[in-house]
Design a protein around this motif. Structure first.
Motif, PDB file in Angstrom:
ATOM      1  N   ASP A 298       0.803  -1.216   0.000  1.00 23.29           N
ATOM      2  CA  ASP A 298       0.000   0.000   0.000  1.00 23.29           C
ATOM      3  C   ASP A 298       0.842   1.275   0.000  1.00 23.29           C
ATOM      4  N   TYR A 299       1.932   1.268   0.773  1.00 21.68           N
ATOM      5  CA  TYR A 299       2.721   2.505   0.926  1.00 21.68           C
ATOM      6  C   TYR A 299       4.203   2.187   0.966  1.00 21.68           C
ATOM      7  N   ASN A 327      -2.217   0.192  -6.759  1.00 24.86           N
ATOM      8  CA  ASN A 327      -2.465   0.198  -5.318  1.00 24.86           C
ATOM      9  C   ASN A 327      -1.400   0.956  -4.543  1.00 24.86           C
ATOM     10  N   TRP A 329       1.250   3.705  -3.271  1.00 25.52           N
ATOM     11  CA  TRP A 329       1.537   5.136  -3.187  1.00 25.52           C
ATOM     12  C   TRP A 329       2.882   5.321  -2.504  1.00 25.52           C
ATOM     13  N   ASN A 359      -3.942   4.935   8.962  1.00 24.11           N
ATOM     14  CA  ASN A 359      -4.482   4.909   7.595  1.00 24.11           C
ATOM     15  C   ASN A 359      -4.279   6.255   6.886  1.00 24.11           C
ATOM     16  N   LEU A 386      -2.395  11.702   2.242  1.00 24.67           N
ATOM     17  CA  LEU A 386      -3.446  10.946   1.574  1.00 24.67           C
ATOM     18  C   LEU A 386      -4.111  10.009   2.577  1.00 24.67           C
ATOM     19  N   GLN A 387      -5.425  10.118   2.704  1.00 27.59           N
ATOM     20  CA  GLN A 387      -6.184   9.191   3.543  1.00 27.59           C
ATOM     21  C   GLN A 387      -6.428   7.925   2.730  1.00 27.59           C
ATOM     22  N   LYS A 388      -5.939   6.800   3.238  1.00 22.39           N
ATOM     23  CA  LYS A 388      -6.045   5.536   2.502  1.00 22.39           C
ATOM     24  C   LYS A 388      -5.846   4.387   3.475  1.00 22.39           C
ATOM     25  N   THR A 389      -6.582   3.313   3.293  1.00 23.55           N
ATOM     26  CA  THR A 389      -6.346   2.124   4.108  1.00 23.55           C
ATOM     27  C   THR A 389      -4.948   1.586   3.804  1.00 23.55           C
TER      28      THR A 389
END
Length: 412
Positions: A298-299, A327, A329, A359, A386-389
């Motif tokens: 995810d990150y 997916n 970032w 998150n 960035l708001q993201k799970t």
């Protein structure tokens, strides 16, 4: 193999002397950079750095510990004390041989070295060196003094792999616990490089930004006008704990350290391989160990230091491995903290973990115009979080000498 939990965090760095302040300032896009205050930087091309502010070692260190230690060791003790406090561990009730320290330091006691040698020369080579000169100078003293302060008698040593150092320490601690050779390890890194010799040396290499009139915007990874890194200082500490041990005591678990790997570029003393071959392999191996496919990450907190060559080389590595994963970032938090050399990986591991627990993916600030040579298809978080799970996060750290080190965290 045993599983490894993260149960405590601590830091002192240019954006805060505790984890919560650090995280808040990261989310607010604050820069830690300014004109150097510790000495007159005017003889050098670079006059700016990201200094620690309002550091009060007395909060965790006694007078003798302060007197006998260089600043890099004081930062280490301070952050380790925070992390142990945060973990809820009562080390006095545990077997001291089950708890170790693996600590990363790149340069060691530069301030001590400069002050002692300068005094000796000014005294016409007859002035007396301090009996604390060598103990304050050597890089292993941070891990040694952490063990002494808290009575930790397990595995204890210091890693040195330039700016990959803290990730190397985390990887070693991860493996010792997985193999059952320790139950708990205090791991991380510290650095105090804002000294005339450090600034002068990196300045002579033309590795640092000379945006002296606008320090807050000087660290600008990925921007077409980036011109070098901004020096930072501080420390980050993480408590790595045997997963079963953590569960049995009801510990708060931030995340699981799931994979770690290192490779070498075997290319150049100071420049990364332009195609990012070694960096891509380190990331690949760390993900494979964690059982995470590239498409599932995810990150990624990039090493990106704001140098013209380094940023693109790392993004080439990302492109090579992730091939435009929708997916994933990425961001470069050195745009705010500056580059903490041997401590960089530790504070960035903390940010990777916080991205999972909150998150939220931190931004890369100071990006006015993206470099057009950046490979297409890479999602860069620019200028605001960035708001993201975030279930999985990776942190990269690369060092002079071609050292590549990546660590992977997974939601608990």
């Amino acid at each position: 193999m045993k599983r490894v939990a993260i149960t405590g965090l601590g830091t002192v760095n240019p954006l805060g002397n505790d984890v919560n302040t650090f995280w808040d300032n990261i989310l607010n896009g604050k820069s830690g950079a300014g004109t150097v205050t510790r000495f007159d930087p005017s003889p050098f091309r670079t006059h700016i750095a990201c200094e620690v502010k309002g550091f009060e070692p007395e909060k965790y260190l006694d007078r003798n510990e302060i007197k006998r230690s260089d600043l890099f060791t004081q930062y280490a003790l301070y952050s380790a004390a925070q992390a142990l406090e945060d973990s809820g561990l009562d080390v006095k009730k545990l077997d001291p041989f089950d708890i170790g320290v693996i600590w990363g330091v790149g340069q060691g006691g530069m301030e001590t070295f400069e002050n002692e040698v300068e005094g000796f020369v000014k005294g016409n080579y007859v002035s007396r060196f301090s009996p604390f000169f060598i103990p304050r100078l050597i890089v292993n003293m941070a891990s040694g003094m952490i063990s002494m302060k808290f009575g930790l008698q397990g595995i204890n040593y210091t890693t040195v792999s330039a700016c990959a150092t803290a990730n190397t320490a985390l990887m070693d601690a991860f493996n010792y616990i997985r193999l059952g050779k320790a139950k708990i390890i205090v791991a991380g890194g510290s650095e105090a490089p804002i000294t005339p010799a450090s600034i002068g040396g990196f300045s002579a290499m033309k590795a640092m930004s000379t945006r002296n009139e606008d320090a807050a915007t000087a660290s600008r990874p990925f921007d077409v006008n980036r011109d070098g890194f901004v020096m930072g200082e501080g420390a980050g500490a993480l408590i790595l704990e045997d997963y079963d041990h953590a569960i049995a005591r009801g510990a708060k678990i931030y995340a699981e350290l799931a994979g770690a790997a290192m490779t070498a570029d075997a290319y150049h003393m100071t420049s990364p391989h332009p195609e990012g071959i070694g960096a891509a392999k380190a990331m690949q191996l760390a993900l494979e160990e964690a059982g995470i496919a590239p498409s599932e990450l995810d990150y990624l907190n990039l090493h990106a230091t704001s140098t013209p060559v380094g940023d693109i080389a790392e993004l080439n590595a990302v492109n090579r491995l992730f091939n435009g994963s929708a997916n994933l970032w990425v961001s470069a938090t050195k745009s705010m903290t500056g580059h903490l050399l041997g401590a960089a990986g530790a504070i960035e591991a903390i940010l990777a973990i916080k991205s999972i627990t909150e998150n939220t993916i931190p931004a890369t600030i100071n990006v006015e115009q993206l470099d057009p040579t950046i490979p297409a298809g890479i999602n860069i978080v620019v200028n605001k979080p960035l708001q993201k799970t975030v279930n999985t996060a990776m942190s990269n750290a690369f060092g002079f000498g071609g050292h590549n080190a990546s660590v992977v965290f997974r939601r608990f």
